[in-house]
Design a protein around this motif. Structure first.
Motif, mmCIF file in Angstrom:
data_model
loop_
_atom_site.group_PDB
_atom_site.id
_atom_site.type_symbol
_atom_site.label_atom_id
_atom_site.label_comp_id
_atom_site.label_asym_id
_atom_site.label_seq_id
_atom_site.Cartn_x
_atom_site.Cartn_y
_atom_site.Cartn_z
ATOM 1 N N LEU A 31 11.764 -6.283 -9.779
ATOM 2 C CA LEU A 31 11.601 -7.654 -9.282
ATOM 3 C C LEU A 31 10.701 -7.764 -8.057
ATOM 4 C CD1 LEU A 31 15.282 -8.859 -9.752
ATOM 5 C CD2 LEU A 31 13.322 -9.332 -11.217
ATOM 6 N N VAL A 32 10.054 -6.690 -7.675
ATOM 7 C CA VAL A 32 9.142 -6.634 -6.521
ATOM 8 C C VAL A 32 9.924 -6.835 -5.225
ATOM 9 C CG1 VAL A 32 7.005 -7.447 -5.489
ATOM 10 C CG2 VAL A 32 7.256 -7.458 -7.980
ATOM 11 N N LEU A 33 10.410 -5.739 -4.704
ATOM 12 C CA LEU A 33 11.242 -5.730 -3.505
ATOM 13 C C LEU A 33 10.407 -5.464 -2.256
ATOM 14 C CD1 LEU A 33 14.178 -3.517 -4.818
ATOM 15 C CD2 LEU A 33 14.074 -6.015 -4.742
ATOM 16 N N PRO A 34 10.926 -5.807 -1.084
ATOM 17 C CA PRO A 34 10.284 -5.358 0.149
ATOM 18 C C PRO A 34 10.307 -3.834 0.212
ATOM 19 C CG PRO A 34 11.878 -7.097 0.608
ATOM 20 C CD PRO A 34 12.088 -6.674 -0.818
ATOM 21 N N ILE B 220 6.292 -5.488 -2.574
ATOM 22 C CA ILE B 220 5.213 -4.789 -3.267
ATOM 23 C C ILE B 220 5.794 -4.026 -4.454
ATOM 24 C CG2 ILE B 220 5.407 -2.899 -1.585
ATOM 25 C CD1 ILE B 220 2.424 -2.316 -2.096
ATOM 26 N N GLY B 221 5.107 -4.136 -5.585
ATOM 27 C CA GLY B 221 5.508 -3.438 -6.789
ATOM 28 C C GLY B 221 4.391 -2.544 -7.295
ATOM 29 N N GLU B 222 4.521 -2.119 -8.527
ATOM 30 C CA GLU B 222 3.581 -1.160 -9.097
ATOM 31 C C GLU B 222 2.157 -1.699 -9.147
ATOM 32 O OE1 GLU B 222 2.769 1.147 -13.368
ATOM 33 O OE2 GLU B 222 4.519 -0.166 -13.115
ATOM 34 N N ARG B 223 1.982 -2.961 -9.539
ATOM 35 C CA ARG B 223 0.633 -3.465 -9.787
ATOM 36 C C ARG B 223 -0.152 -3.657 -8.491
ATOM 37 N NH1 ARG B 223 0.593 -8.037 -11.612
ATOM 38 N NH2 ARG B 223 -1.296 -7.966 -12.857
ATOM 39 N N VAL B 224 0.482 -4.201 -7.453
ATOM 40 C CA VAL B 224 -0.217 -4.334 -6.174
ATOM 41 C C VAL B 224 -0.421 -2.973 -5.530
ATOM 42 C CG1 VAL B 224 0.173 -5.034 -3.775
ATOM 43 C CG2 VAL B 224 0.176 -6.741 -5.577
ATOM 44 N N ALA B 225 0.553 -2.075 -5.666
ATOM 45 C CA ALA B 225 0.366 -0.718 -5.136
ATOM 46 C C ALA B 225 -0.871 -0.084 -5.750
ATOM 47 C CB ALA B 225 1.601 0.127 -5.411
ATOM 48 N N ARG B 226 -1.041 -0.239 -7.058
ATOM 49 C CA ARG B 226 -2.212 0.330 -7.716
ATOM 50 C C ARG B 226 -3.506 -0.354 -7.242
ATOM 51 N NH1 ARG B 226 -2.804 3.544 -11.784
ATOM 52 N NH2 ARG B 226 -0.667 3.301 -12.533
ATOM 53 N N ARG B 227 -3.485 -1.656 -7.106
ATOM 54 C CA ARG B 227 -4.693 -2.364 -6.647
ATOM 55 C C ARG B 227 -5.116 -1.879 -5.265
ATOM 56 N NH1 ARG B 227 -2.417 -8.261 -8.031
ATOM 57 N NH2 ARG B 227 -4.120 -9.104 -6.782
ATOM 58 N N LEU B 228 -4.129 -1.734 -4.368
ATOM 59 C CA LEU B 228 -4.461 -1.292 -3.013
ATOM 60 C C LEU B 228 -4.878 0.177 -2.988
ATOM 61 C CD1 LEU B 228 -1.660 -3.103 -0.975
ATOM 62 C CD2 LEU B 228 -4.077 -3.739 -1.142
ATOM 63 N N LEU B 229 -4.225 1.006 -3.776
ATOM 64 C CA LEU B 229 -4.621 2.420 -3.845
ATOM 65 C C LEU B 229 -6.035 2.555 -4.395
ATOM 66 C CD1 LEU B 229 -1.326 3.993 -5.235
ATOM 67 C CD2 LEU B 229 -2.328 4.468 -2.981
ATOM 68 N N ASP B 230 -6.360 1.800 -5.429
ATOM 69 C CA ASP B 230 -7.674 1.911 -6.054
ATOM 70 C C ASP B 230 -8.802 1.493 -5.120
ATOM 71 O OD1 ASP B 230 -6.516 2.833 -8.351
ATOM 72 O OD2 ASP B 230 -6.725 0.966 -9.495
ATOM 73 N N ARG B 231 -8.505 0.574 -4.201
ATOM 74 C CA ARG B 231 -9.560 0.155 -3.268
ATOM 75 C C ARG B 231 -9.537 0.958 -1.970
ATOM 76 N NH1 ARG B 231 -7.453 -5.958 -1.836
ATOM 77 N NH2 ARG B 231 -7.445 -6.018 -4.120
ATOM 78 N N GLY B 232 -8.664 1.977 -1.890
ATOM 79 C CA GLY B 232 -8.608 2.807 -0.696
ATOM 80 C C GLY B 232 -8.064 2.098 0.521
ATOM 81 N N SER B 233 -7.161 1.154 0.324
ATOM 82 C CA SER B 233 -6.622 0.366 1.433
ATOM 83 C C SER B 233 -5.773 1.228 2.361
ATOM 84 C CB SER B 233 -5.772 -0.784 0.891
ATOM 85 O OG SER B 233 -5.064 -1.423 1.940
ATOM 86 N N PRO B 234 -5.899 1.047 3.670
ATOM 87 C CA PRO B 234 -5.050 1.775 4.620
ATOM 88 C C PRO B 234 -3.623 1.254 4.649
ATOM 89 C CG PRO B 234 -6.437 0.211 5.794
ATOM 90 C CD PRO B 234 -6.894 0.176 4.364
#
Length: 471
Positions: A104-107, A398-412
């Motif tokens: 459910l996208v938890l903190p 944050i869940g799986e999809r946003v984690a992947r988006r941020l990881l893919d763009r090299g976000s700090p």
């Protein structure tokens, strides 16, 4: 419904209501309407804002938004939540009849294994009852017929995913659209605006509207956020003559299967947001001049509890000049790359049934859970699609999809491995999601706070008029 506004209004519980024309608060001329309901005993209230190409459309939107929240709150207050842990309910009901909080996208860092309050929803595909933690179902904490469990709510209840209409299908389609909108722009606008500006907009209605806004002195930018499930866009506008300055912070957001509908709705909502922000966070003297009866009733009611960060940040904006706020809002004006309008998706979906079917097809593999309510001819629904994202930069969800988006763009903001150090929190995911990401992921909450900084009122706002009432 022959008269949707009247149907929504008559469906509300007994209480005081009013309708306000917000056009005088700004100079765009776009119809914007606000509605207010307050219970007879004064203990509950709600408000809605609507916009459109006509005054009637704006009123329908405003009464519909108000009905969404008030009617669902009213229904849920008659449902006693179940208190149990997820594991206990799975043993009792089976894994398919209880929503896993980890979906459910938890903190980041949340503890979902403790006893929680649970409310029933309906699985759209089968009609089965599925229990979900109450804070994900109710639009407001005040709509839950129980206090928070030990340790508090997992998340702050929000209205995202609400819909209303003359049929449940229309309400659910509207709710899914809201979810897709927020999912598509979660980490792609506001402080993290990617600057993908849509060019060559040739939809006649939108082109006319943009020309009118340009003639009024607004420099409008329409930006692309996502095309994964729908065309998700947002619109902002620089304005050297912004008065009050807070209208500079207006953002119009939209998601639709078709590019023309999405872009048109975003630009109309931009104008709506300007008027709404001037009304809600501009000088009270202006409200007293335009709507004295409303303001007298508003000031007679106690101001409810406020989120301290939202109140402090919005209060600080009140002392900024237009140029100062324009500088602060620099991320909104980013222009990194053009996106031709002609390359965006189109759709011939007509009506709520077609739109709902299209969304269901695109979301194949996702569950669809609905908490419905009805009053007369009015249907409302809170829609949940576990796995869609929301509130990353405001509440650290944050869940799986946003984690992947941020990881893919090299976000700090995120990184792989265990959450070590005082500011890193583990992203709470299922074992399958963790494996798909290649291992555990953490969110740096201090980095998130630095990224948002003084832009927090772009994410969460205090109650309307609260900063001025407390100044």
């Amino acid at each position: 419904m022959t008269d949707p506004s009247a149907a929504y209004r008559s469906a509300l519980p007994t209480g005081w209501t009013t309708e306000l024309d917000l056009r005088p608060y700004d100079r765009t001329g776009v119809p914007v309407t606000a509605t207010v309901w307050r219970s007879t005993d004064g203990t509950r209230s709600g408000h809605g804002v609507g916009y459109g190409a006509s005054v009637g459309a704006a009123a329908t939107g405003a009464w519909g938004e108000l009905a969404e929240q008030v009617l669902l709150d009213d229904a849920l207050l008659h449902v006693e939540p179940r208190t149990a842990t997820h594991a206990e309910l799975v043993r009792e009901r089976g894994v398919d009849r209880v929503a896993d909080p980890l979906t459910l996208v938890l903190p980041a860092g949340a503890d979902p294994d403790r006893p929680l309050r649970w409310l029933p929803t309906t699985r759209w595909a089968t009609g089965e009852e599925v229990l979900v933690p109450a804070e994900f179902v109710a639009p407001h904490a005040g709509g839950i017929a129980a206090p928070p469990p030990g340790g508090g709510w997992l998340v702050t209840p929000i209205t995202n995913g609400m819909g209303a209409g003359d049929t449940l299908e229309r309400a659910v389609a509207h709710g899914i659209g809201e979810l897709l909108q927020r999912d598509g722009d979660t980490v792609d606008f506001r402080a993290l605006d990617t600057g993908r500006v849509i060019t060559g907009i040739d939809d006649p209605q939108t082109a006319t509207l943009l020309a009118e806004l340009a003639a009024a002195g607004l420099e409008v930018l329409v930006k692309l956020d996502s095309t994964e499930f729908a065309v998700v866009v947002h619109a902002v506008a620089r304005d050297a003559a912004a008065d009050p300055p807070v209208v500079l912070s207006a953002i119009g957001e939209a998601a639709a299967p078709d590019r023309a509908e999405a872009v048109r709705k975003a630009v109309l909502e931009l104008a709506s947001s300007r008027a709404r922000r001037a009304f809600a966070f501009g000088p009270l003297d202006r409200v007293r001049e335009l709507h004295p009866g409303y303001l007298a009733a508003e000031l007679a009611a106690p101001l409810g509890p406020q989120e301290p960060r939202a109140l402090a940040a919005m209060t600080s904006w009140a002392d900024l000049t237009t140029p100062e706020l324009d500088d602060l809002l620099a991320p909104l004006w980013r222009c990194s790359s053009p996106v031709p309008y002609a390359e965006l998706p189109t759709s011939d979906a007509a009506g709520p049934a077609d739109t709902l079917a299209l969304y269901r097809d695109r979301l194949a593999g996702f569950d669809l859970l609905v908490a419905p309510a009805r009053a007369g001819d009015v249907h409302v629904a809170k829609v949940l699609v576990p796995g869609l994202e929301v509130e990353t930069l405001s509440y650290g969800r944050i869940g799986e999809r946003v984690a992947r988006r941020l990881l893919d763009r090299g976000s700090p903001l995120v990184g792989r491995g265990p959450a070590e150090g005082p500011h890193r929190r583990q992203v709470r995911l299922t074992a399958d999601a963790t494996e798909r990401l290649g291992g555990p992921v953490w969110l740096d909450v201090a980095a998130v706070d630095r990224t948002v900084g003084r832009l927090y009122p772009l994410y969460r706002e205090p109650t309307r008029h609260a900063p001025e009432r407390l100044r």
